[in-house]
Design a protein around this motif. Structure first.
Motif, mmCIF file in Angstrom:
data_model
loop_
_atom_site.group_PDB
_atom_site.id
_atom_site.type_symbol
_atom_site.label_atom_id
_atom_site.label_comp_id
_atom_site.label_asym_id
_atom_site.label_seq_id
_atom_site.Cartn_x
_atom_site.Cartn_y
_atom_site.Cartn_z
ATOM 1 N N ALA A 122 -17.482 11.142 5.994
ATOM 2 C CA ALA A 122 -17.589 9.762 5.526
ATOM 3 C C ALA A 122 -16.442 8.948 6.085
ATOM 4 O O ALA A 122 -15.291 9.238 5.829
ATOM 5 C CB ALA A 122 -17.556 9.729 4.005
ATOM 6 N N LYS A 123 -16.778 7.951 6.854
ATOM 7 C CA LYS A 123 -15.732 7.118 7.436
ATOM 8 C C LYS A 123 -15.634 5.844 6.631
ATOM 9 O O LYS A 123 -16.533 5.022 6.637
ATOM 10 C CB LYS A 123 -16.064 6.842 8.895
ATOM 11 N N ALA A 124 -14.527 5.697 5.926
ATOM 12 C CA ALA A 124 -14.399 4.552 5.034
ATOM 13 C C ALA A 124 -13.770 3.349 5.706
ATOM 14 O O ALA A 124 -13.933 2.236 5.265
ATOM 15 C CB ALA A 124 -13.572 4.937 3.815
ATOM 16 N N THR A 125 -13.024 3.593 6.780
ATOM 17 C CA THR A 125 -12.237 2.506 7.345
ATOM 18 C C THR A 125 -12.524 2.281 8.825
ATOM 19 O O THR A 125 -12.877 3.224 9.539
ATOM 20 C CB THR A 125 -10.735 2.784 7.100
ATOM 21 N N ASP A 126 -12.388 1.028 9.259
ATOM 22 C CA ASP A 126 -12.576 0.698 10.674
ATOM 23 C C ASP A 126 -11.247 0.665 11.409
ATOM 24 O O ASP A 126 -11.179 0.937 12.599
ATOM 25 C CB ASP A 126 -13.222 -0.686 10.811
ATOM 26 N N ILE A 127 -10.208 0.269 10.690
ATOM 27 C CA ILE A 127 -8.883 0.098 11.291
ATOM 28 C C ILE A 127 -7.844 0.646 10.323
ATOM 29 O O ILE A 127 -7.964 0.453 9.109
ATOM 30 C CB ILE A 127 -8.600 -1.410 11.542
ATOM 31 N N VAL A 128 -6.839 1.342 10.866
ATOM 32 C CA VAL A 128 -5.718 1.789 10.035
ATOM 33 C C VAL A 128 -4.496 0.947 10.383
ATOM 34 O O VAL A 128 -4.202 0.723 11.556
ATOM 35 C CB VAL A 128 -5.405 3.289 10.276
ATOM 36 N N ILE A 129 -3.818 0.444 9.348
ATOM 37 C CA ILE A 129 -2.518 -0.200 9.565
ATOM 38 C C ILE A 129 -1.471 0.834 9.185
ATOM 39 O O ILE A 129 -1.424 1.296 8.044
ATOM 40 C CB ILE A 129 -2.333 -1.449 8.661
ATOM 41 N N LEU A 130 -0.662 1.224 10.166
ATOM 42 C CA LEU A 130 0.390 2.201 9.899
ATOM 43 C C LEU A 130 1.689 1.443 9.635
ATOM 44 O O LEU A 130 2.217 0.766 10.521
ATOM 45 C CB LEU A 130 0.558 3.125 11.113
ATOM 46 N N VAL A 131 2.172 1.561 8.400
ATOM 47 C CA VAL A 131 3.407 0.865 8.036
ATOM 48 C C VAL A 131 4.592 1.801 8.272
ATOM 49 O O VAL A 131 4.614 2.932 7.773
ATOM 50 C CB VAL A 131 3.372 0.425 6.550
ATOM 51 N N VAL A 132 5.565 1.334 9.068
ATOM 52 C CA VAL A 132 6.784 2.120 9.309
ATOM 53 C C VAL A 132 7.980 1.221 8.987
ATOM 54 O O VAL A 132 8.103 0.127 9.549
ATOM 55 C CB VAL A 132 6.887 2.580 10.784
ATOM 56 N N ALA A 133 8.839 1.697 8.096
ATOM 57 C CA ALA A 133 10.022 0.901 7.750
ATOM 58 C C ALA A 133 11.024 0.961 8.901
ATOM 59 O O ALA A 133 11.372 2.035 9.386
ATOM 60 C CB ALA A 133 10.653 1.428 6.458
ATOM 61 N N ALA A 134 11.468 -0.228 9.309
ATOM 62 C CA ALA A 134 12.350 -0.327 10.481
ATOM 63 C C ALA A 134 13.712 0.315 10.235
ATOM 64 O O ALA A 134 14.400 0.699 11.178
ATOM 65 C CB ALA A 134 12.514 -1.791 10.861
ATOM 66 N N ASP A 135 14.088 0.454 8.977
ATOM 67 C CA ASP A 135 15.396 1.060 8.703
ATOM 68 C C ASP A 135 15.305 2.578 8.544
ATOM 69 O O ASP A 135 16.283 3.287 8.727
ATOM 70 C CB ASP A 135 16.019 0.439 7.443
ATOM 71 N N ASP A 136 14.120 3.058 8.217
ATOM 72 C CA ASP A 136 13.964 4.488 7.922
ATOM 73 C C ASP A 136 13.340 5.240 9.098
ATOM 74 O O ASP A 136 13.636 6.419 9.320
ATOM 75 C CB ASP A 136 13.088 4.631 6.676
ATOM 76 N N GLY A 137 12.489 4.558 9.830
ATOM 77 C CA GLY A 137 11.890 5.157 11.028
ATOM 78 C C GLY A 137 10.714 6.083 10.741
ATOM 79 O O GLY A 137 10.167 6.093 9.632
ATOM 80 N N VAL A 138 10.326 6.847 11.752
ATOM 81 C CA VAL A 138 9.158 7.724 11.655
ATOM 82 C C VAL A 138 9.478 8.926 10.765
ATOM 83 O O VAL A 138 10.440 9.636 11.007
ATOM 84 C CB VAL A 138 8.713 8.184 13.069
ATOM 85 N N MET A 139 8.672 9.099 9.724
ATOM 86 C CA MET A 139 8.882 10.171 8.736
ATOM 87 C C MET A 139 7.618 11.042 8.656
ATOM 88 O O MET A 139 6.597 10.703 9.245
ATOM 89 C CB MET A 139 9.199 9.546 7.373
ATOM 90 N N PRO A 140 7.707 12.180 7.925
ATOM 91 C CA PRO A 140 6.555 13.107 7.890
ATOM 92 C C PRO A 140 5.200 12.469 7.577
ATOM 93 O O PRO A 140 4.211 12.743 8.259
ATOM 94 C CB PRO A 140 6.966 14.107 6.806
#
Ligand code: GDP
Ligand code: MG
Length: 371
Positions: free
Chosen positions: A149-167
Motif C-alpha cells: 500500500a503506497k500512501a504517499t506520493d512525495i516524502v519530505i525529509l526533515v534534517v536539522a541543520a545543527d544536528d545533521g544526518v542521524m539514524p
C-alpha cells in the motif's frame, strides 16, 4: 456478476446442482442453478459434503473486489492533489514544520482558525491543494509498504541543520527509496547558531542524495519552522515535483483508500482516518476494511466539518465502523452491504486459519532487514 453460481459451485465440490439447490431450500433459500450462491451457505454446504471451500469462496469474494475495481476503470482520471509525508529524525522539527505550514496557510486565508487534528490535512497553495500526512510512525510506514500500500506520493525529509544526518534520517531515506517515492530534503533550523547546511548536504551525499546546487538531482530547501522562513519555497518545490508526477485518479468510481490511523472514540465509536486514493467516498456507501464491514454513517473533514463526500487525495474521518481497523488497512467500497459482509467474513475465516497455522514465517523486521 455476483460471484459463483449454484451450478459452478456444485461442480466445484463435485455434487449435483439439484442436490445443492435442495440443500439451499432446506436452509430457506430459493435459488436456481444460474443464480449466485451466498458464500455463507456455500461454506456450510461444502462442509457438509466434506469439501474444503475456503480457497474457492475466498476467490469469489476477493474476485468481486477485483472486478469492481476493474469494471469502473480509470477512464475518467483527472489530476489529484499530491499526498506528502514528512519524515526524519526525532526532534528535527517535523511537527513544527507541519504546524508552521498549516498555521501560515490557515491564518492566511481560511476562516475557522486552526484545523482539528486528524493525522492528515489539506493545505491550499495558490489554486492547488496539497495533502499532508502527519508523520505516520516508521512502523506504520513499514506495515503499509509490506502490504503493497503506497500512501504517499512525495516524502519530505526533515534534517536539522545543527544536528545533521542521524539514524532515523538514514532510515527515512531507505523507506523512500524502497517505496520508489521521490524525496525532497528540508534542511530545518537554519536559524540556529550551530546550523551548518553544507555539513548536512555533505553527509547526505554519502546516502546517494546530492543537492541540485551541487550538481545532483535532489531538491534541498533551507527552512526554519520556528521563524517560518523558506516555507513558500518548500511548498513551491512540492507543487513542482507533483506536476512532474502527473498524479491522477478517477473520482467517478467506487472509492478505495487507506486507513492512516484509527481509534475508539468514547462518544462516536470506532473512527478511522481514511485517505481516499481513488473514487469518491459517500455517506451511505457500503465498505470493507480488514475484517470489518459496514456502511459509512458520517464523514468529517480535516477542519472538523461534516461532509457528504470525499474525492481522491482527500483525508476524512469515517464514522460507522463496527471495530477499530489497523493503520495501513485498505478501505474499499463495494456495491452493497451484503457483499461487504461476505468479504469481511471470508477474511476473518482466512485469518483464523492463518492464526491456527502458527506465526508467519517472515516478520516485518526480517523484510525490512533485507532492503
Ligand atoms: P519532531 O520530533 O521532528 O516532530 O520535532 P519537533 O517539531 O517536535 O521539534 C523539536 C524541537 O525543535 C522543538 O523544541 C522545536 O521548537 C524545535 N524546532 C523545530 N524547528 C525549529 C527551527 O526551525 N528552529 C529552531 N531554533 N528550533 C526548532
Ligand atoms: Mg513530532
Amino acid at each position: 456478476s455476483a460471484g459463483v453460481s449454484v451450478k459452478e459451485f456444485a461442480e466445484l465440490i463435485g455434487q449435483r446442482p439439484a442436490d445443492v439447490v435442495r440443500k439451499l431450500m432446506e436452509m430457506g433459500q430459493m435459488v436456481t442453478f444460474n443464480q449466485s450462491i451466498n458464500l455463507e451457505a456455500a461454506s456450510l454446504i461444502a462442509e457438509e459434503y466434506g469439501a474444503k471451500v475456503e480457497v474457492s469462496t475466498e476467490k469469489a469474494g476477493e474476485a468481486l473486489l477485483e472486478e469492481a475495481a476493474q469494471s469502473s476503470g480509470e477512464e475518467h482520471a483527472v489530476p489529484r492533489p499530491p499526498v506528502v509525508t514528512i519524515m526524519g529524525h526525532v526532534d528535527h522539527g517535523k511537527t513544527s514544520l507541519l504546524d508552521a505550514i498549516r498555521q501560515t496557510k490557515v491564518a492566511e486565508g481560511e476562516a475557522g482558525g486552526i484545523t482539528q487534528h486528524i493525522g492528515a490535512y489539506m493545505v491550499g497553495v495558490r489554486d492547488k491543494q496539497v495533502t499532508f500526512l502527519d508523520t505516520p510512525g516508521h512502523e506504520a510506514f513499514t506495515a503499509m509498504r509490506a502490504r503493497g500500500a503506497k500512501a504517499t506520493d512525495i516524502v519530505i525529509l526533515v534534517v536539522a541543520a545543527d544536528d545533521g544526518v542521524m539514524p532515523q534520517t538514514v532510515e527515512a531515506i531507505h523507506h523512500a527509496k524502497a517505496a520508489g517515492v521521490p524525496l525532497i530534503v528540508a534542511i530545518n533550523k537554519v536559524d540556529k547558531p550551530g546550523a551548518n547546511v553544507d555539513r548536512v548536504k555533505n553527509a547526505l551525499t554519502e546516502h546517494g542524495l546530492v543537492a541540485e546546487s551541487w550538481g545532483g538531482d535532489t531538491i534541498m530547501v533551507e527552512v526554519s519552522a520556528k521563524q517560518r522562513t523558506g516555507l513558500d519555497n518548500l511548498l513551491e518545490m512540492i507543487l513542482l515535483q507533483a506536476e512532474v508526477l502527473e498524479l491522477k485518479a478517477d473520482p467517478e468510481r467506487m472509492a478505495k483508500g487507506l486507513v492512516i490511523e484509527a481509534k475508539l472514540d468514547r462518544g462516536r465509536g470506532p473512527i478511522a482516518t481514511v485517505l481516499v486514493q481513488s473514487g469518491t467516498l459517500h455517506v451511505g456507501d457500503a465498505f470493507v476494511v480488514g475484517n470489518f464491514s459496514g456502511r459509512v454513517r458520517a464523514l468529517v473533514t480535516d477542519t472538523g466539518k461534516k461532509t457528504v463526500e470525499a474525492g481522491p487525495s482527500v483525508p476524512v474521518e469515517v464514522i460507522g465502523l463496527p471495530g477499530v481497523p489497523s493503520a495501513g488497512d485498505v478501505f474499499t467500497i463495494v456495491k452493497d452491504e451484503r457483499v461487504a459482509r461476505e468479504i469481511a467474513q471470508e477474511r476473518a475465516m482466512k485469518q483464523r486459519a492463518a492464526d491456527l497455522a502458527g506465526p508467519a514465517k517472515v516478520s516485518l523486521d526480517d523484510l525490512f532487514a533485507k532492503i
